[in-house]
Design a protein around this motif. Structure first.
Motif, mmCIF file in Angstrom:
data_model
loop_
_atom_site.group_PDB
_atom_site.id
_atom_site.type_symbol
_atom_site.label_atom_id
_atom_site.label_comp_id
_atom_site.label_asym_id
_atom_site.label_seq_id
_atom_site.Cartn_x
_atom_site.Cartn_y
_atom_site.Cartn_z
ATOM 1 N N HIS A 1 -3.782 -0.426 9.134
ATOM 2 C CA HIS A 1 -3.954 -1.881 9.196
ATOM 3 C C HIS A 1 -4.966 -2.444 8.194
ATOM 4 O O HIS A 1 -5.801 -1.727 7.656
ATOM 5 C CB HIS A 1 -4.369 -2.285 10.622
ATOM 6 N N PRO A 2 -4.927 -3.794 8.012
ATOM 7 C CA PRO A 2 -5.908 -4.477 7.166
ATOM 8 C C PRO A 2 -7.148 -4.870 7.975
ATOM 9 O O PRO A 2 -7.143 -4.820 9.208
ATOM 10 C CB PRO A 2 -5.156 -5.729 6.710
ATOM 11 N N ASN A 3 -8.183 -5.293 7.282
ATOM 12 C CA ASN A 3 -9.383 -5.850 7.897
ATOM 13 C C ASN A 3 -9.114 -7.333 8.165
ATOM 14 O O ASN A 3 -8.523 -7.987 7.317
ATOM 15 C CB ASN A 3 -10.546 -5.685 6.904
ATOM 16 N N LEU B 1 -1.760 -1.742 4.366
ATOM 17 C CA LEU B 1 -1.892 -3.139 3.983
ATOM 18 C C LEU B 1 -3.365 -3.444 3.769
ATOM 19 O O LEU B 1 -4.200 -3.138 4.628
ATOM 20 C CB LEU B 1 -1.319 -4.043 5.073
ATOM 21 N N SER B 2 -3.713 -4.023 2.621
ATOM 22 C CA SER B 2 -5.077 -4.408 2.277
ATOM 23 C C SER B 2 -6.006 -3.191 2.363
ATOM 24 O O SER B 2 -5.842 -2.262 1.589
ATOM 25 C CB SER B 2 -5.540 -5.556 3.170
ATOM 26 N N VAL B 3 -6.944 -3.165 3.295
ATOM 27 C CA VAL B 3 -7.826 -2.000 3.431
ATOM 28 C C VAL B 3 -6.995 -0.739 3.666
ATOM 29 O O VAL B 3 -7.290 0.324 3.116
ATOM 30 C CB VAL B 3 -8.842 -2.198 4.580
ATOM 31 N N ALA C 1 -4.192 -0.119 2.459
ATOM 32 C CA ALA C 1 -3.629 0.289 1.174
ATOM 33 C C ALA C 1 -4.664 0.978 0.294
ATOM 34 O O ALA C 1 -4.314 1.613 -0.692
ATOM 35 C CB ALA C 1 -3.042 -0.921 0.447
ATOM 36 N N TRP C 2 -5.948 0.857 0.635
ATOM 37 C CA TRP C 2 -6.992 1.631 -0.042
ATOM 38 C C TRP C 2 -7.125 3.005 0.599
ATOM 39 O O TRP C 2 -7.429 3.987 -0.077
ATOM 40 C CB TRP C 2 -8.337 0.900 0.007
ATOM 41 N N SER D 1 0.686 -2.544 0.184
ATOM 42 C CA SER D 1 0.844 -3.984 0.069
ATOM 43 C C SER D 1 -0.515 -4.672 0.164
ATOM 44 O O SER D 1 -1.401 -4.188 0.867
ATOM 45 C CB SER D 1 1.756 -4.491 1.197
ATOM 46 N N GLY D 2 -0.659 -5.774 -0.548
ATOM 47 C CA GLY D 2 -1.876 -6.556 -0.473
ATOM 48 C C GLY D 2 -3.084 -5.849 -1.045
ATOM 49 O O GLY D 2 -4.193 -6.000 -0.545
ATOM 50 N N VAL D 3 -2.855 -5.080 -2.087
ATOM 51 C CA VAL D 3 -3.957 -4.370 -2.720
ATOM 52 C C VAL D 3 -3.993 -4.769 -4.190
ATOM 53 O O VAL D 3 -2.969 -4.861 -4.838
ATOM 54 C CB VAL D 3 -3.822 -2.839 -2.550
ATOM 55 N N GLY D 4 -5.172 -5.045 -4.668
ATOM 56 C CA GLY D 4 -5.309 -5.437 -6.060
ATOM 57 C C GLY D 4 -6.048 -4.376 -6.850
ATOM 58 O O GLY D 4 -6.638 -3.459 -6.282
#
Length: 134
Positions: free
Chosen positions: A26-28, A92-94, A96-97, A116-119
């Motif tokens: 999950h994301p933060n 997703l986001s975190v 994805a890290w 997804s949602g990672v830059g």
């Protein structure tokens, strides 16, 4: 054995009794509940496993000094409690890290990775520290 900076094993939610494992990170500031619809949908074909990262949802807290490698290792420990099989890892986001660190630790266990949602911005100080970290 749980990573030294995490106060116990990570919490998982599971749907689907059989099939290729699909792991959701999950994301933060969310927890596994953000994957409710995706896990329900994919559980028709896959064994879905949602993991609460340290300090989120029902997972134990982390102490200062926690590394991405420890988080990734703790995620694999959570997956190991469910299955020894190779998995599709979704972040997703975190999350994805975390997913690439999981792939780095156990490449033989990763069938595919969905990020997804990672830059990627190497000019930022935090990005340089992350790139240089193990």
């Amino acid at each position: 054995m749980t990573a030294p900076h995490i106060e116990g094993p990570l919490h998982t939610e599971r749907l689907g009794p059989e099939g290729t494992p699909m792991v959701f990170i999950h994301p933060n500031p969310m927890d596994t509940s953000c994957w409710l619809y995706q896990m329900a949908h994919f559980s028709t074909w896959f064994r879905t496993i949602g993991i609460d990262l340290p300090g989120y949802g029902r997972s134990p807290r982390a102490q200062p000094g926690l590394t991405m490698e420890e988080i990734a290792d703790a995620c694999w420990e959570a997956v190991d409690r469910v299955t020894p099989d190779a998995a599709i890892v979704v972040g997703l986001s975190v999350g994805a890290w975390v997913a690439p660190h999981m792939g780095h630790l156990r490449p033989e266990r990763v069938l595919a990775m969905v990020l997804s949602g990672v830059g990627y911005s190497p000019d930022k100080e935090f990005a340089r520290r992350r790139i240089a970290s193990p």
